[in-house]
Scaffold this motif. Sequence first.
Motif, short mmCIF file in Angstrom:
data_model
loop_
_atom_site.label_atom_id
_atom_site.label_comp_id
_atom_site.label_asym_id
_atom_site.label_seq_id
_atom_site.Cartn_x
_atom_site.Cartn_y
_atom_site.Cartn_z
N VAL A 216 0.84 -1.21 0.00
CA VAL A 216 0.00 0.00 0.00
C VAL A 216 0.87 1.24 0.00
CG1 VAL A 216 -1.69 1.31 1.34
CG2 VAL A 216 -1.96 -1.15 1.08
N THR B 253 -1.37 -0.25 -4.72
CA THR B 253 -2.27 -0.02 -3.60
C THR B 253 -3.46 -0.98 -3.56
OG1 THR B 253 -1.60 2.29 -3.51
CG2 THR B 253 -3.65 1.72 -2.40
N ILE C 142 -4.22 -3.59 -0.50
CA ILE C 142 -5.43 -3.52 0.32
C ILE C 142 -6.13 -4.86 0.35
CG2 ILE C 142 -7.74 -2.50 0.44
CD1 ILE C 142 -6.46 0.12 -0.54
N VAL D 246 -6.70 -6.96 3.78
CA VAL D 246 -8.03 -7.40 4.22
C VAL D 246 -8.07 -8.92 4.37
CG1 VAL D 246 -10.45 -7.54 3.51
CG2 VAL D 246 -9.23 -5.38 3.34
#
Length: 107
Positions: free
Chosen positions: A65, A79, A83, A87
């Motif tokens: 990120v 990015t 992400i 997650v």
Amino acid sequence: MKKLLFYMPAIMFTLFYGIVALSGFSAISPIVAVWLLLWFISGFLLNKSYFWGSLLGALPAIHLVYMGTQETGQIFSETPIGIVVLVFYVICGYLVYRKNTKLSNKL
């Protein structure tokens, strides 16, 4: 099958970087080797029901990120990939934690 789930980012990125390395497009950075090592260690720890193993998997995701925010002339930004991986490891850590608390409540 469920145990293999914890190793999915490590396997996918190993295949990707292996193909890139074998094709000769560019040299693989040493930081990538550290990422892969952290992802395999994280998968192993999650497999052994240590929820904090997800923190080791989240470190390379946070770095992805961060690298996506830098203007280095990349064709695409890292990015979104970072992400998704972040997650993934947060969810895996939560699921392992919930499994451990349910087991300890039954005893």
